[in-house]
Design a protein around this motif. Structure first.
Motif, PDB file in Angstrom:
ATOM      1  N   LYS A   1       0.754  -1.083  -0.103  1.00  0.00           N
ATOM      2  CA  LYS A   1      -0.043  -0.058  -0.233  1.00  0.00           C
ATOM      3  C   LYS A   1       0.741   1.042  -0.118  1.00  0.00           C
ATOM      4  O   LYS A   1       0.403   2.249  -0.124  1.00  0.00           O
ATOM      5  CB  LYS A   1      -0.912   0.013   0.998  1.00  0.00           C
ATOM      6  CG  LYS A   1      -1.756  -1.091   1.288  1.00  0.00           C
ATOM      7  CD  LYS A   1      -2.918  -1.226   2.423  1.00  0.00           C
ATOM      8  CE  LYS A   1      -3.758  -2.309   2.508  1.00  0.00           C
ATOM      9  NZ  LYS A   1      -4.426  -2.541   1.389  1.00  0.00           N
ATOM     10  N   CYS A   2       2.116   1.116   0.360  1.00  0.00           N
ATOM     11  CA  CYS A   2       3.093   2.212   0.466  1.00  0.00           C
ATOM     12  C   CYS A   2       3.634   2.436  -1.005  1.00  0.00           C
ATOM     13  O   CYS A   2       4.442   1.929  -1.399  1.00  0.00           O
ATOM     14  CB  CYS A   2       4.129   2.191   1.320  1.00  0.00           C
ATOM     15  SG  CYS A   2       5.398   3.520   1.475  1.00  0.00           S
ATOM     16  N   THR A   3       2.966   3.466  -1.756  1.00  0.00           N
ATOM     17  CA  THR A   3       3.361   3.854  -3.125  1.00  0.00           C
ATOM     18  C   THR A   3       3.220   5.320  -3.382  1.00  0.00           C
ATOM     19  O   THR A   3       2.753   5.917  -2.164  1.00  0.00           O
ATOM     20  CB  THR A   3       2.428   3.258  -4.149  1.00  0.00           C
ATOM     21  OG1 THR A   3       1.055   3.538  -3.962  1.00  0.00           O
ATOM     22  CG2 THR A   3       2.285   1.733  -3.996  1.00  0.00           C
ATOM     23  N   GLY A   4       3.663   5.800  -4.389  1.00  0.00           N
ATOM     24  CA  GLY A   4       3.598   7.245  -4.730  1.00  0.00           C
ATOM     25  C   GLY A   4       4.445   8.036  -3.655  1.00  0.00           C
ATOM     26  O   GLY A   4       5.572   8.087  -3.441  1.00  0.00           O
ATOM     27  N   SER A   5       3.864   9.237  -3.003  1.00  0.00           N
ATOM     28  CA  SER A   5       4.650  10.098  -2.269  1.00  0.00           C
ATOM     29  C   SER A   5       5.047   9.211  -0.906  1.00  0.00           C
ATOM     30  O   SER A   5       6.249   9.779  -0.337  1.00  0.00           O
ATOM     31  CB  SER A   5       3.855  11.294  -1.681  1.00  0.00           C
ATOM     32  OG  SER A   5       2.622  10.745  -1.179  1.00  0.00           O
ATOM     33  N   CYS A   6       4.486   8.192  -0.734  1.00  0.00           N
ATOM     34  CA  CYS A   6       5.009   7.424   0.344  1.00  0.00           C
ATOM     35  C   CYS A   6       6.451   7.108   0.602  1.00  0.00           C
ATOM     36  O   CYS A   6       7.085   6.898   1.435  1.00  0.00           O
ATOM     37  CB  CYS A   6       3.996   6.045   1.013  1.00  0.00           C
ATOM     38  SG  CYS A   6       4.474   5.161   2.046  1.00  0.00           S
TER      39      CYS A   6
ATOM     40  N   GLY B   1      11.298 -13.866   2.044  1.00  0.00           N
ATOM     41  CA  GLY B   1      10.590 -14.034   0.652  1.00  0.00           C
ATOM     42  C   GLY B   1      10.623 -12.776   0.035  1.00  0.00           C
ATOM     43  O   GLY B   1      11.325 -11.696   0.104  1.00  0.00           O
ATOM     44  N   SER B   2       9.652 -12.603  -1.180  1.00  0.00           N
ATOM     45  CA  SER B   2       9.565 -11.337  -1.963  1.00  0.00           C
ATOM     46  C   SER B   2       8.200 -11.371  -2.340  1.00  0.00           C
ATOM     47  O   SER B   2       7.432 -12.197  -2.181  1.00  0.00           O
ATOM     48  CB  SER B   2      10.289 -11.505  -2.940  1.00  0.00           C
ATOM     49  OG  SER B   2      10.193 -12.589  -4.059  1.00  0.00           O
ATOM     50  N   VAL B   3       7.779 -10.080  -2.658  1.00  0.00           N
ATOM     51  CA  VAL B   3       6.397  -9.742  -3.150  1.00  0.00           C
ATOM     52  C   VAL B   3       6.389  -8.764  -4.207  1.00  0.00           C
ATOM     53  O   VAL B   3       7.383  -7.798  -4.010  1.00  0.00           O
ATOM     54  CB  VAL B   3       5.537  -9.074  -2.052  1.00  0.00           C
ATOM     55  CG1 VAL B   3       6.051  -8.017  -1.544  1.00  0.00           C
ATOM     56  CG2 VAL B   3       4.163  -8.986  -2.568  1.00  0.00           C
ATOM     57  N   LYS B   4       5.859  -8.940  -5.276  1.00  0.00           N
ATOM     58  CA  LYS B   4       5.934  -8.060  -6.331  1.00  0.00           C
ATOM     59  C   LYS B   4       5.270  -6.710  -6.249  1.00  0.00           C
ATOM     60  O   LYS B   4       3.892  -6.675  -5.865  1.00  0.00           O
ATOM     61  CB  LYS B   4       5.283  -8.918  -7.797  1.00  0.00           C
ATOM     62  CG  LYS B   4       5.586  -8.075  -9.074  1.00  0.00           C
ATOM     63  CD  LYS B   4       5.230  -8.892 -10.236  1.00  0.00           C
ATOM     64  CE  LYS B   4       5.528  -7.955 -11.670  1.00  0.00           C
ATOM     65  NZ  LYS B   4       5.197  -9.071 -12.740  1.00  0.00           N
ATOM     66  N   ARG B   5       5.847  -5.572  -6.328  1.00  0.00           N
ATOM     67  CA  ARG B   5       5.198  -4.310  -6.082  1.00  0.00           C
ATOM     68  C   ARG B   5       4.443  -4.077  -7.234  1.00  0.00           C
ATOM     69  O   ARG B   5       4.564  -4.197  -8.227  1.00  0.00           O
ATOM     70  CB  ARG B   5       6.223  -3.187  -6.008  1.00  0.00           C
ATOM     71  CG  ARG B   5       7.104  -3.451  -4.497  1.00  0.00           C
ATOM     72  CD  ARG B   5       8.039  -2.075  -4.268  1.00  0.00           C
ATOM     73  NE  ARG B   5       7.212  -0.794  -4.526  1.00  0.00           N
ATOM     74  CZ  ARG B   5       6.439  -0.438  -3.498  1.00  0.00           C
ATOM     75  NH1 ARG B   5       6.547  -1.034  -2.186  1.00  0.00           N
ATOM     76  NH2 ARG B   5       5.715   0.668  -3.605  1.00  0.00           N
ATOM     77  N   PRO B   6       3.033  -3.298  -6.841  1.00  0.00           N
ATOM     78  CA  PRO B   6       2.075  -3.133  -7.866  1.00  0.00           C
ATOM     79  C   PRO B   6       2.431  -1.885  -8.679  1.00  0.00           C
ATOM     80  O   PRO B   6       1.877  -1.767  -9.936  1.00  0.00           O
ATOM     81  CB  PRO B   6       0.956  -2.986  -7.083  1.00  0.00           C
ATOM     82  CG  PRO B   6       1.473  -2.421  -5.761  1.00  0.00           C
ATOM     83  CD  PRO B   6       2.516  -3.169  -5.662  1.00  0.00           C
TER      84      PRO B   6
END
Length: 205
Positions: A96-101, A127-132
């Motif tokens: 959820k941390c995207t953009g200005s975050c 592990g890893s997760v793909k960022r949206p």
């Protein structure tokens, strides 16, 4: 009828090739200068691309460790020794941390094919997760995405622990990542020294 030859023609007949040599030399120097300029521009672009970005690009030998931090406990640290954090709102691995975050919280990312390693003191699973937003692979510990914090200027600092902020209408509560993977309970966030303009509520950075 007598024709007059031009000075250039006379030079050619007399074997004087200085004008031609001089022209070739000038053309050669111009080509070298142009090539050097292109190489310099190319080199500059590569440096900017490599150093540009706020994420921490992980090498194949990335190792996540832990260290005790005064007043906080034993926390996970990046390869450079920086404290790692995770927000409560991403506990299910949903980014959820995207953009200005991303101007204040820096995802720890890993290159395709990289193999992260956990120090022997860590029993949890990496592990890893793909960022949206950009498709980068972000490192996770026990399924929680990991970040470093802009206001931590050196290893051993944990200014972001228990911070609450908001970006684009999304509120976050940040905690240091611990060896057990569980966020520490309670505690009021402290305003980092020397950053009186930092507001941890409402996103007023």
């Amino acid at each position: 009828m007598t024709s007059k030859s031009s000075p250039a023609a006379q030079d050619m007949r007399s074997g004087d090739t200085r004008p031609a040599v001089r022209g070739s030399l000038i053309a050669g120097l111009a080509a070298v200068a142009t090539a050097g300029l292109i190489a310099a521009c190319s080199s500059g672009s590569s440096s900017a691309a490599a150093g540009g970005g706020s994420t921490q690009q992980a090498a194949a030998g990335l190792t996540i460790s832990s260290r005790p931090v005064s007043g906080v406990g034993t926390v996970l640290t990046s390869q450079s020794g920086r404290t790692l954090y995770t927000p409560e709102q991403e506990a299910n691995g949903s980014i959820k941390c995207t953009g200005s975050c991303l101007g204040f919280w820096f995802p720890v990312t890993m290159a395709q094919g990289a193999t992260p390693h956990a120090a022997s003191s860590l029993a949890g699973k990496l592990g890893s997760v793909k960022r949206p937003d950009n498709g980068d692979l972000q490192l996770t510990y026990q399924g929680d995405p990991l970040y470093t914090f802009r206001l931590d200027s050196a290893p051993g600092q944990a200014h972001g622990n228990n911070f609450t902020d908001s970006f684009g209408g999304q509120a976050f509560i940040w905690h240091v990542a611990t060896v057990s993977g569980a966020a520490p309970a309670g505690g009021q966030p402290a305003n980092p020294s020397g950053n009186s303009g930092y507001s941890y509520q409402g996103g007023g950075y």
